[in-house]
Structure formats: C-alpha cells, structure tokens
Scaffold this motif. Structure first.
Motif, PDB file in Angstrom:
ATOM      1  N   THR A 127      10.820  41.676  -3.431  1.00 38.59           N
ATOM      2  CA  THR A 127      12.040  41.542  -4.411  1.00 38.59           C
ATOM      3  C   THR A 127      11.543  40.667  -5.239  1.00 38.59           C
ATOM      4  OG1 THR A 127      13.461  41.572  -2.470  1.00 38.59           O
ATOM      5  CG2 THR A 127      14.651  40.636  -4.374  1.00 38.59           C
ATOM      6  N   LYS A 128      12.008  41.157  -6.575  1.00 30.47           N
ATOM      7  CA  LYS A 128      11.560  40.340  -7.805  1.00 30.47           C
ATOM      8  C   LYS A 128      12.827  39.216  -8.096  1.00 30.47           C
ATOM      9  CE  LYS A 128      11.688  41.439 -12.815  1.00 30.47           C
ATOM     10  NZ  LYS A 128      11.608  42.071 -14.036  1.00 30.47           N
ATOM     11  N   PRO A 129      12.482  38.121  -8.170  1.00 30.15           N
ATOM     12  CA  PRO A 129      13.350  36.939  -8.568  1.00 30.15           C
ATOM     13  C   PRO A 129      13.988  37.216  -9.843  1.00 30.15           C
ATOM     14  CG  PRO A 129      11.120  36.119  -8.778  1.00 30.15           C
ATOM     15  CD  PRO A 129      10.923  37.856  -8.211  1.00 30.15           C
ATOM     16  N   SER A 130      15.335  36.610  -9.862  1.00 28.39           N
ATOM     17  CA  SER A 130      16.008  36.862 -11.084  1.00 28.39           C
ATOM     18  C   SER A 130      16.938  35.727 -11.325  1.00 28.39           C
ATOM     19  CB  SER A 130      16.962  37.963 -11.266  1.00 28.39           C
ATOM     20  OG  SER A 130      17.884  38.383 -10.276  1.00 28.39           O
ATOM     21  N   GLY A 131      17.264  35.482 -12.577  1.00 21.69           N
ATOM     22  CA  GLY A 131      18.305  34.383 -12.923  1.00 21.69           C
ATOM     23  C   GLY A 131      18.009  34.054 -14.310  1.00 21.69           C
ATOM     24  N   ASP A 132      19.008  32.833 -14.532  1.00 24.59           N
ATOM     25  CA  ASP A 132      18.957  32.381 -16.007  1.00 24.59           C
ATOM     26  C   ASP A 132      17.890  31.106 -15.811  1.00 24.59           C
ATOM     27  OD1 ASP A 132      20.707  33.884 -17.049  1.00 24.59           O
ATOM     28  OD2 ASP A 132      22.396  32.331 -16.682  1.00 24.59           O
ATOM     29  N   ASP A 133      17.515  30.577 -14.780  1.00 26.85           N
ATOM     30  CA  ASP A 133      16.543  29.524 -14.581  1.00 26.85           C
ATOM     31  C   ASP A 133      15.336  29.942 -14.342  1.00 26.85           C
ATOM     32  OD1 ASP A 133      17.346  30.325 -12.194  1.00 26.85           O
ATOM     33  OD2 ASP A 133      17.137  28.526 -11.182  1.00 26.85           O
ATOM     34  N   ILE A 134      15.082  31.252 -14.378  1.00 30.55           N
ATOM     35  CA  ILE A 134      13.700  32.080 -13.957  1.00 30.55           C
ATOM     36  C   ILE A 134      12.875  32.558 -15.271  1.00 30.55           C
ATOM     37  CG2 ILE A 134      12.488  33.883 -12.564  1.00 30.55           C
ATOM     38  CD1 ILE A 134      13.365  31.559 -10.856  1.00 30.55           C
ATOM     39  N   THR A 147       8.071  31.213 -13.084  1.00 37.96           N
ATOM     40  CA  THR A 147       8.268  29.627 -13.156  1.00 37.96           C
ATOM     41  C   THR A 147       9.839  29.368 -13.225  1.00 37.96           C
ATOM     42  OG1 THR A 147       7.856  29.500 -15.558  1.00 37.96           O
ATOM     43  CG2 THR A 147       6.086  29.348 -14.093  1.00 37.96           C
ATOM     44  N   PHE A 148      10.182  28.145 -12.836  1.00 31.90           N
ATOM     45  CA  PHE A 148      11.660  27.659 -13.371  1.00 31.90           C
ATOM     46  C   PHE A 148      11.516  27.012 -14.600  1.00 31.90           C
ATOM     47  CE2 PHE A 148      11.455  27.917  -8.653  1.00 31.90           C
ATOM     48  CZ  PHE A 148      12.543  28.531  -8.168  1.00 31.90           C
ATOM     49  N   ASN A 149      12.755  27.489 -15.276  1.00 33.70           N
ATOM     50  CA  ASN A 149      12.892  26.854 -16.572  1.00 33.70           C
ATOM     51  C   ASN A 149      13.111  25.511 -16.846  1.00 33.70           C
ATOM     52  OD1 ASN A 149      12.598  29.350 -17.587  1.00 33.70           O
ATOM     53  ND2 ASN A 149      14.663  29.878 -17.605  1.00 33.70           N
ATOM     54  N   ASP A 150      13.376  24.630 -15.700  1.00 36.56           N
ATOM     55  CA  ASP A 150      13.642  23.134 -15.578  1.00 36.56           C
ATOM     56  C   ASP A 150      12.359  22.338 -15.615  1.00 36.56           C
ATOM     57  OD1 ASP A 150      14.742  20.710 -15.439  1.00 36.56           O
ATOM     58  OD2 ASP A 150      15.291  20.841 -13.180  1.00 36.56           O
ATOM     59  N   ASN A 151      12.327  21.937 -16.889  1.00 33.20           N
ATOM     60  CA  ASN A 151      10.923  21.049 -17.130  1.00 33.20           C
ATOM     61  C   ASN A 151      11.101  19.763 -16.554  1.00 33.20           C
ATOM     62  OD1 ASN A 151       9.816  23.277 -18.690  1.00 33.20           O
ATOM     63  ND2 ASN A 151      10.876  22.603 -20.617  1.00 33.20           N
ATOM     64  N   GLU A 152      12.125  19.056 -16.361  1.00 32.21           N
ATOM     65  CA  GLU A 152      12.305  18.098 -15.745  1.00 32.21           C
ATOM     66  C   GLU A 152      11.793  17.816 -14.391  1.00 32.21           C
ATOM     67  OE1 GLU A 152      13.516  15.183 -17.054  1.00 32.21           O
ATOM     68  OE2 GLU A 152      14.158  16.610 -18.798  1.00 32.21           O
TER      69      GLU A 152
END
Length: 370
Positions: A127-134, A147-152
């Motif tokens: 299953t391909k992961p999805s979402g605004d933070d991906i 990767t996750f978009n949360d650089n923190e």
C-alpha cells in the motif's frame, strides 16, 4: 587554604604577573598593588550581588581586559625609553606561556553549528502511503520510499567531530579512526549522522561527554559558549538564536547535576503547546535560566529561557499556576492549592558542578501562565 581560595589566589597572581611583566621594578610593584586593590574591591562588590569569591574575582579580572593590554598601556604611561618598551613587548610573548601555565588564559574556538540532520526515507512494500505530510521519494517494484514533511523531527544543534577534537585536543577529546565516535577518558558518544564523509554529533551528547571528566561552565544564550578547562567553544549558527534548542536538549546534564544522579527520562516542554510564564528575575540580561517541575521520581518537566533587558524570563510549563520554591526537595507530583511547585535555576556563568548555587526564588512567589 580551601580549593576555592587557592584557585582565586592563583588566578589573581597569574593576572598580576602577566599585567606587570617587563616594567621597572619600582613601577611594577606600584602597578601590582594598584591592580590588586582594584580587583579585590570590585570582587567584594560582586560578592554582594550573589557571586562566589572565585566567580567575583574572575569577573573583576575579566572587566579589566587582557593583561597584555594593561602592560603596554602602563609602559606608555610611564614613558619608558624605547629600548625598555621594546623589551617589555618582547617579554609578553615569554610571559604568555607562564600565564597559561598558571591557569590565567583561555583559547576560544568558534564552531559552526548545523541545524538540520539529513532526512532518511522510509520504505514500504504494498500500500502506497499518502497524506499532506508525506513526500514520495521513489516507487520501484512495488516498494515506495517516502519522507515526512515535518523538518522539526530532524532539527537540532549538531557539531562536526573534527572541529570538536581540533578545539579540545588539549582536553583529551579524541575522534575514533572511523570518525564515528568521540571519546574522553572512559566515556564515548556516537555520531548522529555523516555528511560528505564527515561525522556530526549532537551538541548535547558532546556536553554530556565533557561533563563526565571535566569542569564545564556555560555562558551566552543566542550563541552559547561552553568553557572546558582553558578552552572555550562558541557555538555559531549565524543570526539564528539556538539557545532554547541547545540548553533544552542538554537538560539531562543539568538535572543530573542538580539531583546528584543520572537523569535520563526527563524532557523539555514545547513552547508552542504550553502556557507561557513571564517572571521578573532581577538577573542580568542574557542569563539562561531553567524552569523545573516534577511528576515524581526522576520524571521532570523542563524549559529554559533567556533573561531580557528588563530582567524578565519567559519559559513554558504544562502547569498554568506555579509556586516557586528554593530546593529540589520541595518539588513533587502533587498540586498544593491548585499550584505546582517549581524551581528556577540560573545555568550560565557558574561552574556546572556548583549548579545548586544558581537556584533562586524571584520576588513574585507565584506565576499564572497565559
């Protein structure tokens, strides 16, 4: 003579020796006496403001400036013949070694700070992961890397291993052959990541390493300074204020010193999610102060902040209502009258092994967060 008194006498004698080097004997003794009286008088005033005798003497000496400048300044005042002035100037190079051996000089090294660790992608099959933070990095043979978009998550205060060992070689800090660990005495820490073949370490892990075997002192907030023996590290991230990131990530070091045993389960409070407390401290601008509350045992909530030009401290706590106390023994997991007991500790400009002397109670007995 106590150790503190011996250290104070040694530092004062080293400074006076260096500052009067090369002057005619009569003038040398005269200047020695004047400088000594000035330093001791200023130290007495500083002691009244809360500093220890050792801290007060060191501050008074620092305010006078480098001893070489005093020597040359006095040489001109006394209008020495050119030959004597030249000899005095030459003598500065000789006396520098003696001054260093006496424990009166330090070397300062600026270390460039890296704030972001490389982001390592995660890979899944199916299953391909999805979402605004991906962010999808690649899709090959049914395997998706992202990767996750949360650089923190990967943000911190990181230092290059070779820079650290170059600055602290005289203190016994060594880099392993593969460059992936730093060692001091019987202690070592591992690199957080590598970039272009160089290993980078969490600044907090380096601090933890140093405090295992050396006397350490901190100063500054926006660009913290770490004094280790006769070496000083200036952490430079350009115009960025890295105080909160540096001091909060090192909270276990400060807590372990206060508690008297290793504290590894503590964590600091996120500034964006907790009530802010604005506290009048009476401390000097730029001092770093740690707020500590307890949830029982060695589970502490910690946040550090900087004293502003008005002597105010801004820190965050999950508790909206705090009552300030004067010792660790008064902290606890239970509320009293709806308030949580809290400890304020100045953590800059005093030896780490004397951190308890930084505990203070502000004029305001309580604080209500906003």
């Amino acid at each position: 003579m106590t150790t503190a008194a011996h250290t104070t006498h040694r530092a004062l004698t080293a400074y006076l020796t260096r500052a009067t080097w090369g002057l005619p004997e009569t003038r040398r003794q005269e200047l020695w006496d004047e400088l000594e009286e000035h330093i001791l008088t200023r130290a007495d005033h500083l002691i009244l403001s809360g500093l220890t005798p050792t801290q007060a003497t060191a501050q008074a000496i620092h305010e006078l400036g480098p001893p070489a400048r005093v020597t040359l300044g006095m040489a001109k005042v006394y209008t020495m013949p050119k030959l004597i002035l030249t000899a005095a100037t030459f003598a500065l190079g000789i006396s520098a070694g003696l001054y260093a051996l006496a424990g009166g000089s330090t070397t300062s090294t600026t270390l460039t700070v890296v704030r972001q660790a490389p982001v390592k992608p995660s890979c899944v099959r199916g299953t391909k992961p999805s979402g605004d933070d991906i962010t999808i990095i690649s899709e090959t043979g049914g395997v998706t890397c992202y990767t996750f978009n949360d650089n923190e998550v990967n943000k911190g205060v990181f230092l290059k291993g070779t820079d650290v060992t170059r600055a602290l070689d005289a203190q016994g800090v060594t880099l392993s052959r593969d460059g992936r660990s730093l060692a001091l005495a019987d202690h070592s820490v591992n690199a957080r990541f590598t970039r272009d073949g160089a290993a980078f370490f969490d600044a907090s892990s380096i601090v933890d390493l140093l405090t295992q075997a050396r006397s350490v002192r901190f100063s500054g907030y926006t660009s913290p300074r770490v004094q280790v023996g006769d070496a000083t590290l200036l952490l430079n991230a350009g115009t960025e204020d890295i105080g909160a990131a540096f001091y909060n990530s090192s909270n276990s070091v400060f807590l372990s010193t206060l508690v008297g045993q290793p504290v590894r389960g503590s964590y600091f409070v996120g500034a964006k999610t907790s009530p802010e407390h604005l506290i009048s401290t009476g401390l000097k601008t730029g001092e770093a102060v740690m707020l500590v509350t307890s949830r029982g045992g060695t589970n502490f909530m910690v946040d550090t902040g900087k004293v502003d030009a008005q002597g105010r401290l801004s820190v965050h706590s999950p508790d909206r209502q705090l009552r300030f106390v004067s010792s660790l023994d008064q902290l606890g997991p239970y509320l009293s009258g709806g308030r949580r007991n809290a400890l304020l500790v100045r953590i800059t400009n005093l030896p780490l092994n004397n951190l308890k002397s930084g505990i203070f109670v502000p004029d305001q007995a309580t604080s209500d967060g906003r």
